[in-house]
Design a protein around this motif. Structure first.
Motif, PDB file in Angstrom:
ATOM      1  N   ARG A   1      26.349  -4.216  20.930  1.00 40.47           N
ATOM      2  CA  ARG A   1      27.706  -3.683  20.981  1.00 40.47           C
ATOM      3  C   ARG A   1      28.139  -3.229  19.595  1.00 40.47           C
ATOM      4  O   ARG A   1      27.943  -3.943  18.609  1.00 40.47           O
ATOM      5  N   LEU A   2      28.756  -2.031  19.547  1.00 41.79           N
ATOM      6  CA  LEU A   2      29.177  -1.443  18.284  1.00 41.79           C
ATOM      7  C   LEU A   2      30.565  -0.834  18.436  1.00 41.79           C
ATOM      8  O   LEU A   2      30.975  -0.466  19.536  1.00 41.79           O
ATOM      9  N   THR A   3      31.284  -0.716  17.313  1.00 41.39           N
ATOM     10  CA  THR A   3      32.503   0.075  17.268  1.00 41.39           C
ATOM     11  C   THR A   3      32.276   1.242  16.311  1.00 41.39           C
ATOM     12  O   THR A   3      31.572   1.102  15.296  1.00 41.39           O
ATOM     13  N   VAL A   4      32.853   2.374  16.645  1.00 39.61           N
ATOM     14  CA  VAL A   4      32.751   3.571  15.807  1.00 39.61           C
ATOM     15  C   VAL A   4      34.163   4.075  15.546  1.00 39.61           C
ATOM     16  O   VAL A   4      34.916   4.330  16.490  1.00 39.61           O
ATOM     17  N   GLU A   5      34.518   4.180  14.281  1.00 42.52           N
ATOM     18  CA  GLU A   5      35.821   4.739  13.918  1.00 42.52           C
ATOM     19  C   GLU A   5      35.595   5.942  13.018  1.00 42.52           C
ATOM     20  O   GLU A   5      34.810   5.887  12.072  1.00 42.52           O
TER      21      GLU A   5
ATOM     22  N   GLN B   1      20.198  10.824  30.366  1.00 47.65           N
ATOM     23  CA  GLN B   1      20.786  10.127  29.226  1.00 47.65           C
ATOM     24  C   GLN B   1      22.303  10.293  29.211  1.00 47.65           C
ATOM     25  O   GLN B   1      22.875  11.077  29.969  1.00 47.65           O
ATOM     26  N   MET B   2      22.967   9.537  28.332  1.00 47.16           N
ATOM     27  CA  MET B   2      24.422   9.537  28.296  1.00 47.16           C
ATOM     28  C   MET B   2      24.985  10.936  28.070  1.00 47.16           C
ATOM     29  O   MET B   2      25.981  11.321  28.693  1.00 47.16           O
ATOM     30  N   SER B   3      24.371  11.722  27.206  1.00 47.72           N
ATOM     31  CA  SER B   3      24.889  13.070  26.979  1.00 47.72           C
ATOM     32  C   SER B   3      24.833  13.907  28.251  1.00 47.72           C
ATOM     33  O   SER B   3      25.675  14.791  28.469  1.00 47.72           O
TER      34      SER B   3
ATOM     35  N   GLU C   1      27.782   9.439  19.289  1.00 49.01           N
ATOM     36  CA  GLU C   1      26.365   9.151  19.513  1.00 49.01           C
ATOM     37  C   GLU C   1      25.563   9.304  18.231  1.00 49.01           C
ATOM     38  O   GLU C   1      24.732   8.446  17.894  1.00 49.01           O
ATOM     39  N   GLU C   2      25.780  10.401  17.511  1.00 52.05           N
ATOM     40  CA  GLU C   2      25.021  10.643  16.280  1.00 52.05           C
ATOM     41  C   GLU C   2      25.282   9.551  15.249  1.00 52.05           C
ATOM     42  O   GLU C   2      24.380   9.139  14.511  1.00 52.05           O
ATOM     43  N   ALA C   3      26.532   9.080  15.185  1.00 55.78           N
ATOM     44  CA  ALA C   3      26.848   7.988  14.257  1.00 55.78           C
ATOM     45  C   ALA C   3      26.092   6.720  14.633  1.00 55.78           C
ATOM     46  O   ALA C   3      25.608   5.976  13.765  1.00 55.78           O
ATOM     47  N   VAL C   4      25.958   6.462  15.936  1.00 55.65           N
ATOM     48  CA  VAL C   4      25.225   5.281  16.397  1.00 55.65           C
ATOM     49  C   VAL C   4      23.746   5.399  16.056  1.00 55.65           C
ATOM     50  O   VAL C   4      23.129   4.441  15.562  1.00 55.65           O
TER      51      VAL C   4
ATOM     52  N   LYS D   1      34.131   2.442  21.471  1.00 51.82           N
ATOM     53  CA  LYS D   1      33.324   1.240  21.703  1.00 51.82           C
ATOM     54  C   LYS D   1      32.054   1.674  22.420  1.00 51.82           C
ATOM     55  O   LYS D   1      32.118   2.411  23.405  1.00 51.82           O
ATOM     56  N   VAL D   2      30.917   1.188  21.939  1.00 43.86           N
ATOM     57  CA  VAL D   2      29.626   1.664  22.433  1.00 43.86           C
ATOM     58  C   VAL D   2      28.718   0.477  22.716  1.00 43.86           C
ATOM     59  O   VAL D   2      28.706  -0.504  21.968  1.00 43.86           O
ATOM     60  N   ALA D   3      27.949   0.573  23.817  1.00 43.98           N
ATOM     61  CA  ALA D   3      26.885  -0.385  24.097  1.00 43.98           C
ATOM     62  C   ALA D   3      25.551   0.343  24.078  1.00 43.98           C
ATOM     63  O   ALA D   3      25.440   1.476  24.561  1.00 43.98           O
ATOM     64  N   VAL D   4      24.533  -0.314  23.520  1.00 43.68           N
ATOM     65  CA  VAL D   4      23.195   0.252  23.425  1.00 43.68           C
ATOM     66  C   VAL D   4      22.209  -0.726  24.043  1.00 43.68           C
ATOM     67  O   VAL D   4      22.260  -1.928  23.777  1.00 43.68           O
ATOM     68  N   GLN D   5      21.314  -0.205  24.890  1.00 42.32           N
ATOM     69  CA  GLN D   5      20.194  -0.990  25.395  1.00 42.32           C
ATOM     70  C   GLN D   5      18.893  -0.316  24.988  1.00 42.32           C
ATOM     71  O   GLN D   5      18.835   0.914  24.826  1.00 42.32           O
TER      72      GLN D   5
END
Length: 321
Positions: A98-102, A191-193, A39-42, A118-122
């Protein structure tokens, strides 16, 4: 977090340390806090693109919401590790950004791949009686008036208890708990967390209910649960102080080595159970070898029987997180 960097192809990089709170057994970091790092990376990625969450809300009335997070843990993090996270745009599926985090981590002089997510954000518009500027054009495709991918509601049978109806005839455990303000953001939405907390807690309650609590296996066998994969998808919004009905269903036990389970959450509105999230988690167990190392073990009969359980088991109520 340390100084972050952006590339011309739209990817960003940031270094992140896990939070001390997530170091619960020895120095290993649990799956919830690994997802917190994602989440923090996003959020840092959006900040580097010129869309910090605070500004988006204050100027445009847009709340940044992660609505899907699908994370595979390949290498365990320890409390003093520094993760290098690369966030990149992913193909748009029409339901948000849509994002990827590695993430990688340095161990013994070598770089190891640690996390793939794999992350989705709205960007949820908040109409609460305040003026707002037009959203940035680059975000328009991901701006929504209500979160989620949607799911079919379930009518509550007359006189039925929601948890009993949701768990009957299944190898499932249910839990009802009022959503507190500290699980929410942007004034009222869970929220997601918050849902990650629900997933962590319902596993803990489920295992205790089946007689194989985390402390029991830790004290008697030096075993701890480990999570290689988790996913949560938001289907609708849950609000502050609503009762969330969380159902944890064991789906598959694979060769005494791992088990997979589904988490579904609901709120009751006007006699209808509205699904707000669905998710899955994979668990194994490991034996603690020393203060730094562990290795996976096969399930013994006690654990295997507890996981297979009896259909229709239901839940603890009024349990606090």
């Amino acid at each position: 977090m340390s100084v972050s960097t952006a590339a011309t192809d739209g990817t960003t990089r940031v270094e992140i340390r896990p939070r001390y709170e997530g170091s619960n057994i020895c120095t290993w970091i649990g799956f919830k806090h690994v997802n917190y790092m994602v989440e923090e990376a996003v959020y840092d990625h959006l900040r580097q693109l010129g869309f910090p969450a605070g500004q988006l809300y204050e100027r445009y009335g847009l709340g940044v919401d992660i609505t899907d997070i699908d994370t595979k843990i390949l290498t365990a993090f320890h409390i003093d590790d520094v993760a290098s996270a690369v966030v990149a745009p992913a193909p748009d599926k029409g339901d948000g950004m849509r994002l990827t985090v590695e993430m990688t981590v340095r161990r013994d002089g070598e770089i190891q791949r640690a996390v793939v997510s794999k992350v989705a954000v709205q960007f949820r518009f908040d109409p609460r009686g305040h003026e707002a500027e037009q959203p940035p054009a680059a975000l328009e495709g991901a701006v929504v008036d209500r979160l989620g991918a949607g799911a079919e509601p379930i009518a509550l049978r007359p006189g039925a208890d929601p948890l009993e109806q949701l768990t009957e005839g299944r190898n499932a455990f249910g839990w009802a708990w009022r959503m507190p303000y500290f699980y929410c953001h942007f004034t009222e939405r869970v929220q997601m967390s918050g849902y990650l907390r629900q997933m962590e807690e319902v596993v803990d309650l489920f295992l205790a209910d089946r007689g194989v609590s985390i402390k029991t296996l830790l004290d008697e066998q030096d075993w701890i649960p480990v999570v290689p994969h988790s996913r949560i998808t938001v289907l609708d919004e849950a609000r502050m102080e609503e009762t969330l009905y969380t159902v944890f269903t064991v789906e598959n036990v694979f060769k005494r080595f791992t088990y997979t389970a589904r988490m579904d959450t609901y709120v009751l509105r006007d006699g209808v159970l509205v699904p707000t999230t669905t998710g899955r988690i994979t668990h194994g167990w490991a034996v603690i070898e020393n203060r730094r190392d562990w290795s996976l073990v096969n399930f013994d009969d006690r654990l295997l029987n507890a996981l297979n359980g009896k259909p229709g088991q239901t839940a603890a109520r009024g349990t606090t997180a």
